[in-house]
Design a protein around this motif. Structure first.
Motif, PDB file in Angstrom:
ATOM      1  N   GLN A   1      -1.803   3.724   3.098  1.00  0.00           N
ATOM      2  CA  GLN A   1      -2.913   3.780   1.992  1.00  0.00           C
ATOM      3  C   GLN A   1      -4.291   3.300   2.325  1.00  0.00           C
ATOM      4  OE1 GLN A   1      -0.433   1.597  -0.822  1.00  0.00           O
ATOM      5  NE2 GLN A   1      -0.527   3.216  -2.184  1.00  0.00           N
TER       6      GLN A   1
ATOM      7  N   THR B   1       0.011  -2.604  -1.307  1.00  0.00           N
ATOM      8  CA  THR B   1      -0.683  -1.807  -0.881  1.00  0.00           C
ATOM      9  C   THR B   1      -0.432  -1.642   0.714  1.00  0.00           C
ATOM     10  OG1 THR B   1      -2.667  -2.297  -2.276  1.00  0.00           O
ATOM     11  CG2 THR B   1      -3.054  -0.783  -0.399  1.00  0.00           C
TER      12      THR B   1
ATOM     13  N   GLU C   1      -9.629   6.509  -6.394  1.00  0.00           N
ATOM     14  CA  GLU C   1      -8.447   5.976  -5.913  1.00  0.00           C
ATOM     15  C   GLU C   1      -8.550   5.234  -4.772  1.00  0.00           C
ATOM     16  OE1 GLU C   1      -5.575   5.865  -7.639  1.00  0.00           O
ATOM     17  OE2 GLU C   1      -6.034   7.249  -9.232  1.00  0.00           O
TER      18      GLU C   1
ATOM     19  N   ALA D   1      -7.521   1.053  -3.583  1.00  0.00           N
ATOM     20  CA  ALA D   1      -6.739   0.536  -2.455  1.00  0.00           C
ATOM     21  C   ALA D   1      -7.430  -0.162  -1.784  1.00  0.00           C
ATOM     22  CB  ALA D   1      -6.295   1.779  -1.722  1.00  0.00           C
TER      23      ALA D   1
END
Length: 373
Positions: free
Chosen positions: A271, A267, A230, A234
């Motif tokens: 993050q 994004t 993940e 990002a």
């Protein structure tokens, strides 16, 4: 067929090589297989890896097709055409270095160069039944490669045989030790089999490969693998939008790229900050795991590639990179080797992960597996 955007004949009489269309060749436009860059001016100079290949006498036979802007896992490209999967023409070739993998698998070139930001060498290699190496981050020059700035992207080779992977690495890397990349004639390597989610047939094949290669193997868990996947996504989103987000306004992007870049724009800074923390944690976890074994092995992809029809019909493909993207985040060298599986004429991929800077050892161990399986 659409394996090459443009057929070329540059260089000496050495091995033939195709160059992904995100890597500069002087006198030719680097379009990254995108209509939005179709009018780009010709590159003024070769990328450093191209210079090295030509200096070593290699023969460039073409610019390889790719997933548009190197931002996709399927390899489907409705503008330049979709390269054929050499294992099964009904299946996706994988992205983004689709044309590079296909060219090697179809024997249109001895070797091809691709780039790997989130699995874009290893994924197509596994789909197309060839070998693909993502070197240690920073080991191979990215001068003259798009995007110009990346904390994840690596240039690396595809080939049908490990000896050609080694030859290519020797050509494109200033300090690659070919002797250290040769398989040891005796002694067992210590291998850690990472516990992951994948189809039973592929997991069984990974374990069998370790036995066939006469490795001393043990299973282990790699903390943070899912979180690293993940986090890598990002960072890729942010860096790709930084490089190519301005092309959204051109109205010339494929529909999938337009949608992905719009999503990438959302994004957040939070993050990204969280992703950088995970990068540090996961890198430490991989380093720790490699203190007790020579390499880690696991599947390249969790399943065989889906069909072109399934991909065009909306079947999600993000999970394709679940086992490869994390090692872009950590920067470790990672190689995909064709892996026979029970009950299928198609080969999957055996992924081999080594210590940072130990690309030669990864190649040596991969050659041992190649001979055994």
């Amino acid at each position: 067929m659409n394996e090459f955007i443009e057929t070329l004949s540059i260089g000496g009489t050495g091995p033939s090589i195709a160059i992904k269309d995100s890597i500069d060749i002087a006198g030719y436009a680097t379009t990254a297989a995108s209509r939005a860059l179709a009018d780009a001016a010709p590159a003024q100079q070769h990328a450093e890896v191209v210079e090295r290949l030509l200096d070593a006498g290699w023969h460039i036979v073409g610019k390889a097709n790719m997933h548009e802007l190197a931002f996709g896992m399927t390899g489907i490209n409705d503008y330049t055409g979709t390269p054929q999967n050499p294992q099964d023409a009904s299946r996706i070739p994988g992205g983004s270095s689709s044309g590079s993998a296909a060219a090697v698998g179809l024997k249109l070139a001895d070797v091809a160069l691709g780039t790997d930001t989130g699995g874009s060498i290893r994924g197509p290699a596994a789909c197309c039944g060839v070998i693909g190496l993502k070197p240690t981050f920073g080991r191979v020059s990215r001068r003259g490669v798009a995007p110009r700035e990346s904390t994840l992207d690596c240039v690396g080779p595809f080939a049908r045989e490990m000896r050609m992977i080694v030859a290519a690495m020797q050509a494109i890397t200033a300090d690659f030790d070919t002797q250290a990349a040769q398989p040891a004639r005796s002694g067992a390597w210590n291998v850690g089999i990472v516990q992951v989610d994948a189809t039973p047939e592929i997991l069984k094949a990974v374990t069998r490969a370790a036995d066939q290669a006469d490795c001393t193997a043990r299973t282990l868990e790699l903390a943070g693998l899912a979180a690293a996947f993940e986090a890598g996504l990002a960072i890729i989103n942010v860096e790709t939008f930084h490089a190519f987000g301005h092309l959204v306004a051109s109205g010339k992007l494929g529909a999938d790229l337009d949608a992905r870049l719009h999503a990438a724009a959302n994004t957040t800074a939070a993050q990204c900050e969280a992703a950088e923390l995970i990068r540090r944690q996961f890198t430490a976890a991989v380093d720790h795991a490699l203190e007790s074994v020579d390499v880690l092995i696991l599947p390249t992809l969790p399943a065989l590639p889906i069909t072109l029809d399934e991909a065009r019909g909306g079947t999600p493909v993000i999970a394709m990179s679940s086992l490869i993207r994390p090692f872009n985040l950590s920067g470790h060298p990672a190689l995909s080797l064709p892996l026979p599986i029970d009950g299928s004429p198609l080969k999957a991929g055996l992924q081999i992960i080594g210590r940072k800077g130990a690309d030669e050892q990864v190649c040596a161990i991969a050659a041992r597996f190649e001979a055994a399986i």
